[in-house]
Design a protein around this motif. Sequence first.
Motif, PDB file in Angstrom:
ATOM      1  N   GLN A   8      71.136 -70.578  46.386  1.00 27.20           N
ATOM      2  CA  GLN A   8      71.933 -69.700  47.245  1.00 27.20           C
ATOM      3  C   GLN A   8      71.308 -68.316  47.269  1.00 27.20           C
ATOM      4  O   GLN A   8      70.496 -67.975  46.425  1.00 27.20           O
ATOM      5  CB  GLN A   8      73.366 -69.606  46.743  1.00 27.20           C
ATOM      6  N   ALA A   9      71.700 -67.521  48.263  1.00 25.98           N
ATOM      7  CA  ALA A   9      71.180 -66.159  48.388  1.00 25.98           C
ATOM      8  C   ALA A   9      71.794 -65.266  47.316  1.00 25.98           C
ATOM      9  O   ALA A   9      72.959 -65.427  46.957  1.00 25.98           O
ATOM     10  CB  ALA A   9      71.487 -65.607  49.770  1.00 25.98           C
ATOM     11  N   MET A  10      70.992 -64.340  46.809  1.00 26.08           N
ATOM     12  CA  MET A  10      71.452 -63.431  45.764  1.00 26.08           C
ATOM     13  C   MET A  10      70.901 -62.034  46.032  1.00 26.08           C
ATOM     14  O   MET A  10      69.861 -61.881  46.665  1.00 26.08           O
ATOM     15  CB  MET A  10      70.973 -63.899  44.386  1.00 26.08           C
ATOM     16  N   SER A  11      71.601 -61.031  45.514  1.00 29.92           N
ATOM     17  CA  SER A  11      71.097 -59.665  45.600  1.00 29.92           C
ATOM     18  C   SER A  11      70.120 -59.431  44.455  1.00 29.92           C
ATOM     19  O   SER A  11      70.057 -60.215  43.500  1.00 29.92           O
ATOM     20  CB  SER A  11      72.251 -58.664  45.509  1.00 29.92           C
ATOM     21  N   CYS A  12      69.368 -58.360  44.533  1.00 29.20           N
ATOM     22  CA  CYS A  12      68.378 -58.075  43.492  1.00 29.20           C
ATOM     23  C   CYS A  12      69.044 -57.773  42.150  1.00 29.20           C
ATOM     24  O   CYS A  12      68.519 -58.145  41.098  1.00 29.20           O
ATOM     25  CB  CYS A  12      67.475 -56.929  43.927  1.00 29.20           C
ATOM     26  N   GLY A  13      70.178 -57.119  42.170  1.00 28.96           N
ATOM     27  CA  GLY A  13      70.905 -56.861  40.926  1.00 28.96           C
ATOM     28  C   GLY A  13      71.332 -58.149  40.250  1.00 28.96           C
ATOM     29  O   GLY A  13      71.229 -58.291  39.025  1.00 28.96           O
ATOM     30  N   GLU A  14      71.814 -59.105  41.049  1.00 33.96           N
ATOM     31  CA  GLU A  14      72.197 -60.404  40.510  1.00 33.96           C
ATOM     32  C   GLU A  14      70.981 -61.156  39.974  1.00 33.96           C
ATOM     33  O   GLU A  14      71.061 -61.813  38.931  1.00 33.96           O
ATOM     34  CB  GLU A  14      72.878 -61.245  41.590  1.00 33.96           C
ATOM     35  N   LEU A  15      69.867 -61.039  40.677  1.00 33.47           N
ATOM     36  CA  LEU A  15      68.638 -61.698  40.228  1.00 33.47           C
ATOM     37  C   LEU A  15      68.158 -61.139  38.897  1.00 33.47           C
ATOM     38  O   LEU A  15      67.766 -61.893  37.998  1.00 33.47           O
ATOM     39  CB  LEU A  15      67.542 -61.558  41.276  1.00 33.47           C
ATOM     40  N   ILE A  16      68.186 -59.822  38.752  1.00 32.15           N
ATOM     41  CA  ILE A  16      67.757 -59.192  37.497  1.00 32.15           C
ATOM     42  C   ILE A  16      68.639 -59.670  36.347  1.00 32.15           C
ATOM     43  O   ILE A  16      68.144 -60.026  35.266  1.00 32.15           O
ATOM     44  CB  ILE A  16      67.793 -57.650  37.611  1.00 32.15           C
ATOM     45  N   ALA A  17      69.950 -59.707  36.561  1.00 28.81           N
ATOM     46  CA  ALA A  17      70.874 -60.157  35.520  1.00 28.81           C
ATOM     47  C   ALA A  17      70.633 -61.624  35.169  1.00 28.81           C
ATOM     48  O   ALA A  17      70.635 -61.999  33.987  1.00 28.81           O
ATOM     49  CB  ALA A  17      72.310 -59.943  35.972  1.00 28.81           C
ATOM     50  N   ALA A  18      70.419 -62.467  36.173  1.00 37.00           N
ATOM     51  CA  ALA A  18      70.190 -63.893  35.928  1.00 37.00           C
ATOM     52  C   ALA A  18      68.871 -64.121  35.202  1.00 37.00           C
ATOM     53  O   ALA A  18      68.787 -64.960  34.294  1.00 37.00           O
ATOM     54  CB  ALA A  18      70.209 -64.655  37.247  1.00 37.00           C
ATOM     55  N   MET A  19      67.836 -63.389  35.578  1.00 38.41           N
ATOM     56  CA  MET A  19      66.534 -63.540  34.906  1.00 38.41           C
ATOM     57  C   MET A  19      66.625 -63.122  33.448  1.00 38.41           C
ATOM     58  O   MET A  19      66.043 -63.765  32.576  1.00 38.41           O
ATOM     59  CB  MET A  19      65.456 -62.718  35.618  1.00 38.41           C
ATOM     60  N   ALA A  20      67.354 -62.055  33.175  1.00 33.69           N
ATOM     61  CA  ALA A  20      67.507 -61.602  31.790  1.00 33.69           C
ATOM     62  C   ALA A  20      68.330 -62.608  30.982  1.00 33.69           C
ATOM     63  O   ALA A  20      68.001 -62.903  29.826  1.00 33.69           O
ATOM     64  CB  ALA A  20      68.162 -60.230  31.759  1.00 33.69           C
ATOM     65  N   ALA A  21      69.390 -63.153  31.586  1.00 32.38           N
ATOM     66  CA  ALA A  21      70.247 -64.102  30.884  1.00 32.38           C
ATOM     67  C   ALA A  21      69.508 -65.398  30.557  1.00 32.38           C
ATOM     68  O   ALA A  21      69.703 -65.978  29.489  1.00 32.38           O
ATOM     69  CB  ALA A  21      71.478 -64.412  31.728  1.00 32.38           C
ATOM     70  N   LYS A  22      68.648 -65.844  31.462  1.00 39.82           N
ATOM     71  CA  LYS A  22      67.919 -67.091  31.251  1.00 39.82           C
ATOM     72  C   LYS A  22      66.608 -66.890  30.495  1.00 39.82           C
ATOM     73  O   LYS A  22      65.945 -67.841  30.142  1.00 39.82           O
ATOM     74  CB  LYS A  22      67.640 -67.761  32.592  1.00 39.82           C
ATOM     75  N   GLY A  23      66.214 -65.637  30.282  1.00 40.75           N
ATOM     76  CA  GLY A  23      65.004 -65.345  29.528  1.00 40.75           C
ATOM     77  C   GLY A  23      63.722 -65.474  30.327  1.00 40.75           C
ATOM     78  O   GLY A  23      62.639 -65.577  29.760  1.00 40.75           O
TER      79      GLY A  23
END
Length: 96
Positions: free
Chosen positions: A39-54
Amino acid sequence: MAKKKAMKRAAKTKKGKVKEGERRTALDGAARVLAESGQAMSCGELIAAMAAKGYWTSPAGKTPSSTLYAAMAREIKVKGATARFRKTERGMFAGR
C-alpha cells in the motif's frame, strides 16, 4: 578515498548481515517496506517502518523523512518508468 570509507562503514554495521562493500540505503529499505506492505505510505511512515523492522536507521540525521522524499522523487524523475517507486498522491509513495 570515499569508496574505502563507505566499505569500512558498511563492514562495521551492528547487524553483521551486510557483505563487504555493500551498504544499506534508505531507498533500498523503503522499496522493501513498500513491497511487503502493498500500500502507499508517506515518508514518515516509511522511516518508522524501516526502523521498526531493522532495515535502515538514520545515522543521526535531523530530517530523514525529507531526505527520503527527495531521494524518491529524484529516482522517479531520473529513472522514469523503471523507478522502484511511484507517487500516488501528495506525499504518498507506492512500490511498482
